[in-house]
Design an enzyme around this catalytic site. Sequence first.
Site, PDB file in Angstrom:
ATOM      1  N   LYS A 211      -9.828 -33.573 -23.175  1.00  0.00           N
ATOM      2  CA  LYS A 211      -9.045 -32.715 -22.284  1.00  0.00           C
ATOM      3  C   LYS A 211      -7.632 -32.517 -22.827  1.00  0.00           C
ATOM      4  O   LYS A 211      -7.133 -31.417 -22.934  1.00  0.00           O
ATOM      5  CB  LYS A 211      -9.018 -33.341 -20.885  1.00  0.00           C
ATOM      6  CG  LYS A 211      -8.218 -32.544 -19.890  1.00  0.00           C
ATOM      7  CD  LYS A 211      -8.272 -33.184 -18.524  1.00  0.00           C
ATOM      8  CE  LYS A 211      -7.261 -32.506 -17.619  1.00  0.00           C
ATOM      9  NZ  LYS A 211      -7.195 -33.097 -16.296  1.00  0.00           N
ATOM     10  N   GLU A 217      -8.180 -42.435 -29.910  1.00  0.00           N
ATOM     11  CA  GLU A 217      -9.526 -42.798 -30.373  1.00  0.00           C
ATOM     12  C   GLU A 217     -10.283 -41.547 -30.824  1.00  0.00           C
ATOM     13  O   GLU A 217     -10.904 -41.525 -31.896  1.00  0.00           O
ATOM     14  CB  GLU A 217     -10.323 -43.462 -29.237  1.00  0.00           C
ATOM     15  CG  GLU A 217      -9.813 -44.827 -28.827  1.00  0.00           C
ATOM     16  CD  GLU A 217      -8.892 -44.753 -27.630  1.00  0.00           C
ATOM     17  OE1 GLU A 217      -8.119 -43.761 -27.517  1.00  0.00           O
ATOM     18  OE2 GLU A 217      -8.900 -45.692 -26.813  1.00  0.00           O
ATOM     19  N   GLY A 272     -10.547 -35.714 -15.908  1.00  0.00           N
ATOM     20  CA  GLY A 272     -11.422 -36.141 -17.008  1.00  0.00           C
ATOM     21  C   GLY A 272     -12.735 -36.723 -16.513  1.00  0.00           C
ATOM     22  O   GLY A 272     -13.819 -36.367 -16.991  1.00  0.00           O
ATOM     23  N   ARG A 273     -12.661 -37.607 -15.532  1.00  0.00           N
ATOM     24  CA  ARG A 273     -13.888 -38.276 -15.066  1.00  0.00           C
ATOM     25  C   ARG A 273     -14.727 -37.393 -14.138  1.00  0.00           C
ATOM     26  O   ARG A 273     -15.761 -37.825 -13.629  1.00  0.00           O
ATOM     27  CB  ARG A 273     -13.544 -39.618 -14.415  1.00  0.00           C
ATOM     28  CG  ARG A 273     -12.509 -39.553 -13.315  1.00  0.00           C
ATOM     29  CD  ARG A 273     -11.982 -40.935 -12.958  1.00  0.00           C
ATOM     30  NE  ARG A 273     -10.864 -40.863 -12.016  1.00  0.00           N
ATOM     31  CZ  ARG A 273      -9.606 -40.689 -12.369  1.00  0.00           C
ATOM     32  NH1 ARG A 273      -9.286 -40.548 -13.639  1.00  0.00           N
ATOM     33  NH2 ARG A 273      -8.651 -40.657 -11.462  1.00  0.00           N
ATOM     34  N   GLU A 358     -11.445 -45.944 -12.090  1.00  0.00           N
ATOM     35  CA  GLU A 358     -10.252 -45.215 -12.522  1.00  0.00           C
ATOM     36  C   GLU A 358      -9.710 -44.379 -11.348  1.00  0.00           C
ATOM     37  O   GLU A 358      -8.528 -44.062 -11.304  1.00  0.00           O
ATOM     38  CB  GLU A 358     -10.567 -44.321 -13.738  1.00  0.00           C
ATOM     39  CG  GLU A 358      -9.342 -44.052 -14.598  1.00  0.00           C
ATOM     40  CD  GLU A 358      -9.658 -43.326 -15.914  1.00  0.00           C
ATOM     41  OE1 GLU A 358     -10.009 -42.142 -15.875  1.00  0.00           O
ATOM     42  OE2 GLU A 358      -9.526 -43.946 -16.981  1.00  0.00           O
ATOM     43  N   HIS A 389     -34.238 -60.182 -14.248  1.00  0.00           N
ATOM     44  CA  HIS A 389     -34.401 -61.309 -15.170  1.00  0.00           C
ATOM     45  C   HIS A 389     -33.070 -61.703 -15.776  1.00  0.00           C
ATOM     46  O   HIS A 389     -33.015 -62.356 -16.820  1.00  0.00           O
ATOM     47  CB  HIS A 389     -35.416 -60.936 -16.251  1.00  0.00           C
ATOM     48  CG  HIS A 389     -36.739 -60.598 -15.662  1.00  0.00           C
ATOM     49  ND1 HIS A 389     -37.714 -61.532 -15.425  1.00  0.00           N
ATOM     50  CD2 HIS A 389     -37.228 -59.422 -15.179  1.00  0.00           C
ATOM     51  CE1 HIS A 389     -38.759 -60.952 -14.861  1.00  0.00           C
ATOM     52  NE2 HIS A 389     -38.484 -59.672 -14.695  1.00  0.00           N
ATOM     53  N   LYS A 517      -1.947 -48.345 -23.614  1.00  0.00           N
ATOM     54  CA  LYS A 517      -1.963 -47.335 -24.689  1.00  0.00           C
ATOM     55  C   LYS A 517      -0.643 -47.366 -25.441  1.00  0.00           C
ATOM     56  O   LYS A 517      -0.605 -47.327 -26.669  1.00  0.00           O
ATOM     57  CB  LYS A 517      -2.105 -45.927 -24.074  1.00  0.00           C
ATOM     58  CG  LYS A 517      -3.481 -45.479 -23.748  1.00  0.00           C
ATOM     59  CD  LYS A 517      -3.446 -43.983 -23.397  1.00  0.00           C
ATOM     60  CE  LYS A 517      -4.664 -43.545 -22.646  1.00  0.00           C
ATOM     61  NZ  LYS A 517      -4.593 -42.187 -22.121  1.00  0.00           N
TER      62      LYS A 517
HETATM   63  O1  F6P Z   1      -8.615 -43.545 -20.138  1.00  0.00           O
HETATM   64  C1  F6P Z   1      -7.724 -42.604 -19.739  1.00  0.00           C
HETATM   65  C2  F6P Z   1      -8.219 -41.203 -19.905  1.00  0.00           C
HETATM   66  O2  F6P Z   1      -7.146 -40.362 -19.719  1.00  0.00           O
HETATM   67  C3  F6P Z   1      -9.366 -40.828 -18.969  1.00  0.00           C
HETATM   68  O3  F6P Z   1      -8.959 -40.482 -17.707  1.00  0.00           O
HETATM   69  C4  F6P Z   1      -9.996 -39.712 -19.703  1.00  0.00           C
HETATM   70  O4  F6P Z   1     -11.270 -39.434 -19.227  1.00  0.00           O
HETATM   71  C5  F6P Z   1      -9.982 -40.273 -21.119  1.00  0.00           C
HETATM   72  O5  F6P Z   1      -8.751 -40.971 -21.203  1.00  0.00           O
HETATM   73  C6  F6P Z   1     -10.121 -39.271 -22.218  1.00  0.00           C
HETATM   74  O6  F6P Z   1      -9.104 -38.314 -22.186  1.00  0.00           O
HETATM   75  P1  F6P Z   1      -9.185 -36.977 -23.009  1.00  0.00           P
HETATM   76  O7  F6P Z   1     -10.355 -36.199 -22.525  1.00  0.00           O
HETATM   77  O8  F6P Z   1      -7.897 -36.274 -22.738  1.00  0.00           O
HETATM   78  O9  F6P Z   1      -9.334 -37.331 -24.460  1.00  0.00           O
END
Ligand code: F6P
Length: 555
Positions: A211, A217, A272-273, A358, A389, A517
């Site tokens: 987003k 990452e 995002g979620r 979150e 189990h 972060k």
């Molecule tokens: O972990 C924090 C967060 O901002 C989430 O809310 C989001 O889904 C994720 O990182 C990934 O963010 P992006 O889609 O901006 O890479």
Amino acid sequence: MMTESTARLTALPAWQKLKAHYEQISDTHMRELFASQSNRFEDFSIAWEDLFLDYSKNRITEETIQLLVELATEGGVPEAIESMFQGEKINTTEDREVLHTALRSDVNKPFIIANGDDVMPEIQTVLEKMKGFCDAIHSGQSTGYTGKTFTSVVNIGIGGSDLGPHMVVNALKFYQKDIDVYFVSNVDDADVSETLKKVDPETTLFIIASKTFTTWETLTNAHSAREWFLRSGADEAALSKHFVAISSNIDDAVAFGIAEENIFEFWDWVGGRYSLWSAIGLSIAIAIGFSKFSELLAGAHAMDKHFRETPLEKNMPVILGLLGIWYNNFFGADTQAIIPYDQYLEYLPSYLQQADMESNGKRVTKHGEVVDYSTGPVIWGTTGTNGQHAYFQLLHQGTRLIPADFIAGIESLNNVGEHHRLLIANFLAQTEALVRGKTEAEAKITLEQSGLGEEEIEMILPHKVFPGNQPTNTLFYQKLTPYNLGALIAMYEHKIFVQGIIWDLNSFDQWGVELGKNLAKVIFEELGDGKPVATHGQSTRGLINYYKRKSPKDS
Ligand code: F6P
């Protein structure tokens, strides 16, 4: 300024009544509740389309539900539902509307939000672009740079840009087209490396899903994938055939090197979620085809209507949310287990971890007051029968109260032998065992029947007692279709919403992820040379320096 809570929630009349009511019924065993209410199953169940929720195996009476519904009313749930659907800026700390429901709304009808805009035309434009893109891949019209058809897709994203699509692609594997879909999320290089071993650069499409397009990452993984692609012999010009992006930050996606026409847009009013319904669902649409992706959206839309239009006491997400509050805030339960008896829903618990934790893992209200009640629970779980189990021992005989949602399909998609009957027998047996338990007297009879002597019985008897009284919800869906899955996911989204409203939280921001972060950025720099650091607290400093001493020196 942060203040102590004004205890808005705990001062509500319904909250006070629930406290008193809890004192009255908290020791009552569900065996007694069932014995005294012959229609309990009918009274405490909701049938809606292909979903059926039985919530009778909860530590509740008619009065509990009535008071919980009163709490929802006093807590402003009906008004909050309307505010969300009407596109008010309910995500106050980020000054945004919350419009994931628009993404799955009827494209032919306007969705006018509070500021007067109709958001449907732009949603429709992106959906059409997604459809065209998917169709071209499936038909072979769109190919890799050497003219070969695509055989794999790698979605690179994390959090909401990974968990939703990953869960859904896995859940709908039965419907998958002849194309492999992989997900790379972790910055651990094992993730990207192991995935790239499985794919061929000439026939792989990379989707960079972010987003913000600033997530460390994702950008790191995307860079590594691009280098791997170029190292394979492809030239820069080939990149545009193999790399697309999904983002609300077009500028940064372009700066990364994604051609503008390869960017699928979404908007800052999609959290995002809550984004799998947007272009973030591109990997889903490629996996199962655009028409099945539309069915997923339609199922979620139907659940949206149910949520918006059904009285609170017959409203699935509302009832689930209220039951969660009952255990969380009155019984002091810290966790909520999600146990799908459906291997396809393997990733549902981890998806719901982000969706719920979150959203509602917050300690201040929307107005910045520190709460004086507990908020979002720890969400966890795995599929049944596997969990039986592993951790079910604790559910049956441990010391904790753990509310659990048991979820299963009436129909199997595969129909192999007696597997499904066996699965469902276990599914039903577990919730029965959890509610009934086994009394000492019952356990003794079983032991006597097995022929044990008195002394042996005395020794083993306490171990054979099951207290029972563990609350569960049972959710059946007819069959795992894209439509029913859409409805199921939307049901949980709205459950989380209801709880966030009652707890007076902003369920749509996530400031809690920032601190770690930012610290990681500092430490990343510090790890870059061989010198010991003198910064940080004792433990972190010690660990950084230990790591630096032990790291292989420049190979
Ligand atoms: O972990 C924090 C967060 O901002 C989430 O809310 C989001 O889904 C994720 O990182 C990934 O963010 P992006 O889609 O901006 O890479």
